[in-house]
Enzyme design. Structure first.
Site, PDB file in Angstrom:
ATOM      1  N   TYR A  26       0.801  -1.221   0.000  1.00 20.12           N
ATOM      2  CA  TYR A  26       0.000   0.000   0.000  1.00 20.12           C
ATOM      3  C   TYR A  26       0.835   1.273   0.000  1.00 20.12           C
ATOM      4  CZ  TYR A  26      -4.358  -2.596   0.628  1.00 20.12           C
ATOM      5  OH  TYR A  26      -5.441  -3.427   0.453  1.00 20.12           O
ATOM      6  N   LYS A  35       2.673 -14.605   5.715  1.00 18.66           N
ATOM      7  CA  LYS A  35       2.797 -15.677   4.723  1.00 18.66           C
ATOM      8  C   LYS A  35       4.289 -15.887   4.476  1.00 18.66           C
ATOM      9  CE  LYS A  35       0.894 -18.537   1.756  1.00 18.66           C
ATOM     10  NZ  LYS A  35       0.187 -19.762   2.183  1.00 18.66           N
ATOM     11  N   ASP A  69      -3.756 -17.341   4.660  1.00 28.15           N
ATOM     12  CA  ASP A  69      -4.845 -18.131   4.052  1.00 28.15           C
ATOM     13  C   ASP A  69      -5.551 -18.975   5.118  1.00 28.15           C
ATOM     14  OD1 ASP A  69      -2.395 -19.398   4.255  1.00 28.15           O
ATOM     15  OD2 ASP A  69      -2.506 -20.425   2.326  1.00 28.15           O
ATOM     16  N   ASP A  80      -6.086  -5.261   5.829  1.00 31.76           N
ATOM     17  CA  ASP A  80      -7.219  -4.635   5.144  1.00 31.76           C
ATOM     18  C   ASP A  80      -8.238  -5.708   4.747  1.00 31.76           C
ATOM     19  OD1 ASP A  80      -8.676  -2.621   3.979  1.00 31.76           O
ATOM     20  OD2 ASP A  80      -7.559  -2.631   2.096  1.00 31.76           O
ATOM     21  N   ASP A  89     -12.152  -6.702   6.649  1.00 28.35           N
ATOM     22  CA  ASP A  89     -13.463  -6.722   5.969  1.00 28.35           C
ATOM     23  C   ASP A  89     -14.158  -8.054   6.256  1.00 28.35           C
ATOM     24  OD1 ASP A  89     -13.041  -4.224   4.752  1.00 28.35           O
ATOM     25  OD2 ASP A  89     -13.920  -4.897   2.855  1.00 28.35           O
TER      26      ASP A  89
END
Ligand code: ATP
Length: 341
Positions: A124, A169, A202, A226, A230
């Site tokens: 980002y 990850k 994941d 982010d 959600d």
């Protein structure tokens, strides 16, 4: 105490939910020894259209004169506004709580987690470029930013249930997420009284649905945070209820997790609760940095007002209710005005 607050009304549903939030702040002023001086800041798509820039230097200078900022979502120019503000004010922590609400359909009862998202780097940063037929994005993860977000997560875990999960990850992103995981592990060693675990992103996405109660504090990198927040918002009822705080060392900005929702803009059906709960987070932060007990009381009253509205079926369309944005705002404002201290 008196607080100077910058207000960005934003785009899409922004102005509708901002109106409700200002109503809440005014009702708090009447009830408690708190005064707000509100400074309207033009930023976002409308500013881009009117002035040719989504966030002008003048707007930034005005924000700098305030104690905190409350921001509604902006539309297409979100990147030029929020990402810029996070980087300019070094708002390195993004707090995104996900807590079940009374009478709202949630994947389980009593879910109560807090996503602590690193807020200044990762993909980002927007460092992208084209070389021939390839588009390339740079992912920056630094030891400094990873360490300070990990420290923040461990400290906040001490005020909750002493449990931290670091999400990354590192099996694929060996350098970048490897460094992030390493910094979190160092903080874990310094905080051996805190239950610490690591999870790949994941697996976390799956476990948020399979067993959301497993989580308390999640600390993760910018983009994973982010996306997961959600998901976590939906796990406890939806984006219309999800607030957030962007916190730096001496400034903070509060905003709903959701975007400008152009599909429902101007229809008076948006849920204002995410932004109202962002005001609650602002009151908690003002309490923390000013030791102002009235701010803590204000935060508690807002929480009760929101819960009471839901219990009395004052719900927006996306929650299966029939109440309009303004009706929800008025109900919550009236609850605060009539609250017995
Ligand atoms: P962004 O990329 O800026 O986050 P987006 O377009 O991905 O924006 P949102 O604008 O957050 O996503 O909206 C996603 C969906 O959720 C939309 O269909 C919208 O109607 C719904 N939604 C978002 N916020 C609210 C709200 N406060 N009340 C009701 N529905 C909402």
């Amino acid at each position: 105490m008196k607080y100077k607050i910058s207000v960005i009304s934003g785009d899409g549903i922004g102005p509708e939910i901002t109106k409700c939030s200002i109503g809440v702040m005014k009702s708090l002023e009447d009830k408690l020894n708190i005064e707000f001086e509100l400074l309207e800041i033009e930023a976002g798509d409308s500013a881009l259209k009117n002035n040719g820039v989504a966030l002008s230097d003048e707007a930034i200078d005005k924000i700098k004169t305030t104690n905190a900022c409350i921001k509604a979502p902006v539309g297409e120019s979100a990147m030029e506004v929020i990402v810029k503000l996070r980087q300019l004010f070094d708002l390195y922590v993004n707090l995104r709580p996900a807590k079940s609400f009374p009478t709202v359909k949630s994947l389980d009862d009593d879910i109560d987690m807090l996503i602590v998202r690193e807020n200044t780097e990762d993909l980002y940063k927007g460092q992208e470029f084209r070389i021939g037929d390839k588009a390339i994005a740079l992912r920056t993860i630094s030891e400094k930013a990873s360490t300070r977000i990990a420290e923040y997560a461990f400290n906040i875990a001490k005020t909750r249930n002493n449990k931290v999960t670091v999400v990354h990850k590192s099996n694929v992103l060996k350098m970048t997420d490897g460094l992030f995981a390493e910094c979190a592990n160092k903080s874990a060693q310094k905080n051996s009284n805190i239950i610490f675990s690591e999870m790949y992103v994941d697996a976390c996405a799956m476990n948020l649905i399979r067993n959301p109660k497993e989580f308390d504090v999640i600390v993760t990198t910018n983009m994973f945070g982010d996306i997961l927040s959600d998901e976590a918002a939906q796990v406890v009822g939806g984006l219309g209820l999800a607030p957030s705080a962007n916190i730096g060392d001496d400034f903070a900005l509060f905003e709903p997790v959701h975007g400008a929702a152009p599909d429902i803009a101007g229809k008076n059906i948006a849920n204002p609760i995410a932004m109202i709960l962002s005001i609650k987070m602002m009151m908690e932060w003002l309490h923390t940095i000013n030791n102002d007990n009235d701010c803590q009381i204000a935060a508690e009253i807002i929480q009760k007002a929101v819960e009471n509205s839901l219990e009395n079926n004052i719900k927006s369309v996306e929650l299966g209710g029939k109440s309009s944005t303004s009706q929800i705002g008025e109900y919550i404002t009236n609850y605060i005005s009539n609250y017995n201290l």
